[in-house]
Design a protein around this motif. Structure first.
Motif, mmCIF file in Angstrom:
data_model
loop_
_atom_site.group_PDB
_atom_site.id
_atom_site.type_symbol
_atom_site.label_atom_id
_atom_site.label_comp_id
_atom_site.label_asym_id
_atom_site.label_seq_id
_atom_site.Cartn_x
_atom_site.Cartn_y
_atom_site.Cartn_z
ATOM 1 N N ASP A 38 -107.374 62.581 -91.318
ATOM 2 C CA ASP A 38 -107.718 63.568 -92.345
ATOM 3 C C ASP A 38 -108.701 63.043 -93.375
ATOM 4 N N ILE A 39 -109.256 61.854 -93.163
ATOM 5 C CA ILE A 39 -110.237 61.350 -94.110
ATOM 6 C C ILE A 39 -111.625 61.383 -93.489
ATOM 7 N N LYS A 40 -112.634 61.498 -94.340
ATOM 8 C CA LYS A 40 -114.019 61.490 -93.905
ATOM 9 C C LYS A 40 -114.768 60.362 -94.597
ATOM 10 N N SER A 41 -115.864 59.962 -93.989
ATOM 11 C CA SER A 41 -116.706 58.951 -94.620
ATOM 12 C C SER A 41 -117.320 59.523 -95.881
ATOM 13 N N SER A 42 -117.810 58.668 -96.748
ATOM 14 C CA SER A 42 -118.374 59.135 -98.014
ATOM 15 C C SER A 42 -119.560 60.071 -97.802
ATOM 16 N N SER A 43 -120.251 59.916 -96.679
ATOM 17 C CA SER A 43 -121.374 60.798 -96.371
ATOM 18 C C SER A 43 -120.909 62.156 -95.867
ATOM 19 N N GLY A 44 -119.669 62.205 -95.363
ATOM 20 C CA GLY A 44 -119.147 63.427 -94.772
ATOM 21 C C GLY A 44 -119.585 63.643 -93.338
ATOM 22 N N ASN A 97 -114.258 52.434 -89.362
ATOM 23 C CA ASN A 97 -115.316 51.579 -89.875
ATOM 24 C C ASN A 97 -116.177 52.339 -90.887
ATOM 25 N N ALA A 98 -116.558 53.571 -90.537
ATOM 26 C CA ALA A 98 -117.394 54.382 -91.430
ATOM 27 C C ALA A 98 -116.665 54.739 -92.722
ATOM 28 N N CYS A 99 -115.336 54.791 -92.653
ATOM 29 C CA CYS A 99 -114.529 55.135 -93.834
ATOM 30 C C CYS A 99 -114.079 53.903 -94.610
ATOM 31 N N MET A 100 -114.697 52.766 -94.287
ATOM 32 C CA MET A 100 -114.468 51.521 -95.030
ATOM 33 C C MET A 100 -113.050 50.989 -94.874
ATOM 34 N N LYS A 101 -112.427 51.266 -93.745
ATOM 35 C CA LYS A 101 -111.114 50.687 -93.477
ATOM 36 C C LYS A 101 -111.301 49.351 -92.767
ATOM 37 N N ARG A 102 -110.243 48.601 -92.662
ATOM 38 C CA ARG A 102 -110.323 47.266 -92.069
ATOM 39 C C ARG A 102 -110.388 47.379 -90.551
ATOM 40 N N ILE A 103 -111.425 46.791 -89.981
ATOM 41 C CA ILE A 103 -111.596 46.782 -88.529
ATOM 42 C C ILE A 103 -111.970 45.363 -88.094
ATOM 43 N N VAL A 104 -112.025 45.143 -86.803
ATOM 44 C CA VAL A 104 -112.493 43.865 -86.271
ATOM 45 C C VAL A 104 -113.909 44.061 -85.748
ATOM 46 N N ALA A 105 -114.861 43.385 -86.341
ATOM 47 C CA ALA A 105 -116.269 43.522 -85.944
ATOM 48 C C ALA A 105 -116.521 42.677 -84.696
ATOM 49 N N ALA A 106 -116.133 43.216 -83.548
ATOM 50 C CA ALA A 106 -116.304 42.493 -82.286
ATOM 51 C C ALA A 106 -116.968 43.417 -81.274
ATOM 52 N N PRO A 107 -118.234 43.208 -80.935
ATOM 53 C CA PRO A 107 -119.081 42.118 -81.436
ATOM 54 C C PRO A 107 -119.718 42.409 -82.796
ATOM 55 N N THR A 108 -119.798 43.691 -83.181
ATOM 56 C CA THR A 108 -120.351 44.064 -84.487
ATOM 57 C C THR A 108 -119.499 45.189 -85.057
ATOM 58 N N ALA A 109 -119.697 45.506 -86.336
ATOM 59 C CA ALA A 109 -118.956 46.613 -86.947
ATOM 60 C C ALA A 109 -119.321 47.939 -86.286
ATOM 61 N N GLY A 110 -120.614 48.120 -85.998
ATOM 62 C CA GLY A 110 -121.046 49.370 -85.388
ATOM 63 C C GLY A 110 -120.513 49.572 -83.986
ATOM 64 N N ALA A 111 -120.157 48.486 -83.319
ATOM 65 C CA ALA A 111 -119.626 48.553 -81.957
ATOM 66 C C ALA A 111 -118.149 48.169 -81.917
ATOM 67 N N CYS A 112 -117.471 48.331 -83.056
ATOM 68 C CA CYS A 112 -116.090 47.843 -83.186
ATOM 69 C C CYS A 112 -115.081 48.645 -82.383
ATOM 70 N N GLY A 113 -115.460 49.823 -81.878
ATOM 71 C CA GLY A 113 -114.484 50.680 -81.219
ATOM 72 C C GLY A 113 -114.243 50.375 -79.759
ATOM 73 N N VAL A 114 -115.160 49.675 -79.107
ATOM 74 C CA VAL A 114 -115.098 49.548 -77.648
ATOM 75 C C VAL A 114 -113.935 48.664 -77.184
ATOM 76 N N LEU A 115 -113.881 47.442 -77.678
ATOM 77 C CA LEU A 115 -112.825 46.527 -77.223
ATOM 78 C C LEU A 115 -111.415 47.057 -77.505
ATOM 79 N N PRO A 116 -111.099 47.452 -78.739
ATOM 80 C CA PRO A 116 -109.750 47.984 -78.967
ATOM 81 C C PRO A 116 -109.480 49.281 -78.201
ATOM 82 N N ALA A 117 -110.521 50.061 -77.955
ATOM 83 C CA ALA A 117 -110.325 51.325 -77.242
ATOM 84 C C ALA A 117 -109.822 51.106 -75.828
ATOM 85 N N VAL A 118 -110.271 50.018 -75.195
ATOM 86 C CA VAL A 118 -109.794 49.751 -73.831
ATOM 87 C C VAL A 118 -108.557 48.860 -73.823
ATOM 88 N N LEU A 119 -108.447 47.950 -74.801
ATOM 89 C CA LEU A 119 -107.352 46.977 -74.768
ATOM 90 C C LEU A 119 -106.033 47.519 -75.319
#
Length: 283
Positions: free
Chosen positions: A60-66, A106-128
């Motif tokens: 239910d939260i959005k990034s600051s940009s919306g 990541n866009a909402c400034m929550k804590r994530i693991v930047a693996a390999p980068t913040a922009g690509a942080c969703g791939v590894l946890p999404a499969v693992l």
């Protein structure tokens, strides 16, 4: 990392009878001057952070940009509540939802693991994470799986989502019982499929199209892992694939390397969003 190629890693695997993850872990131990226990504990801390990030997603939260927020929840609801059979199936749909949720976090400034980068942080946890929850509750094996140029400014999004997808493909191949060659093959095929992917963030934000590209990297990794396990090989050797990625990145115009000066960022809608964001900053 002391290894400069897949070939060197595979040679080490064969000459010393070690698994892919062991060779990478020993390199980490030597580079950071730590024990095997310390190396594994570092990975365990990273894995725990991934699990926590997945568990604390807020739909239910959005990034600051919306620009982003809520799509991960929509995908999760579609997966479990529509009563209709999706094209991908429940497991893949859960991975898609996970990729969206992590990218949004990541866009909402929550804590994530930047693996390999913040922009690509969703791939590894999404499969693992779904794999761990549904197929393999062995934490140590997951840690081993995660050991299998990552800057969008240097090589386009192929170097971010592409690298993340390669890492995820290798991890999944290991979890599925693949050998060292199959791990390298799946990583190479994942990168080949995303070769040339540009980095064109709308308004310069790591939101559009970045979040949804995590989904592409996720599904690509799963497909490549399955192909590798089926015995399909990359006709171009893994190291040559990675060299090609660097060559493509070097030749990519600067407007397509995270500058927001080309691609989707320069579409009519992309420019409108950028102007709106600029006006909000001034106010």
């Amino acid at each position: 990392m002391s290894y400069q190629s897949f070939e060197q890693i595979l040679q080490k695997c064969h000459t010393e009878g070690k698994e892919f993850w062991q060779v990478i872990m020993e390199d980490d131990m030597a580079e950071r001057n730590v024990s095997e226990q310390d190396s594994m504990e570092h990975m365990r801390t990273t894995w725990d952070a991934m699990l926590l990030a997945a568990a604390t997603y807020e739909g239910d939260i959005k990034s600051s940009s919306g620009l982003v927020g809520g799509d991960g929840q929509r995908m999760e609801e579609y997966t479990h509540n529509t009563g209709k059979e999706s094209l991908c199936g429940e497991y893949v749909d859960e991975c898609i939802a996970g990729a969206l949720q992590m990218g949004e976090s990541n866009a909402c400034m929550k804590r994530i693991v930047a693996a390999p980068t913040a922009g690509a942080c969703g791939v590894l946890p999404a499969v693992l994470v779904p794999y761990f929850q549904k197929r393999c509750r062995d934490t140590d094996k997951i840690l081993k799986a995660t050991r299998s140029s990552i800057s969008g400014a240097a090589g386009g999004c192929q170097a971010e989502i592409g690298s993340a997808s390669s890492m995820a493909a290798g991890a999944l191949t290991y979890l599925q019982g693949g050998n060292c060659e199959q791990i390298a093959t799946s990583a190479a095929m994942a990168m080949k499929n995303l070769l040339g992917l540009v980095c064109d963030p709308v308004a310069g934000l790591v939101e559009v199209p970045c979040v949804k590209r995590n989904v592409i990297g996720t599904v690509n990794a799963m497909a490549c892992a399955d192909m590798a396990m089926a015995g399909i090989v990359s006709r171009i050797p893994p190291d040559q694939v990675m060299d090609a990625m660097k060559e493509v990145g070097d030749k990519m115009d600067a407007s397509l390397r995270e500058t927001a000066l080309g691609g989707l960022a320069q579409t009519d809608e992309g420019m409108k969003i950028a102007e709106k964001m600029h006006a909000s900053y001034e106010n």
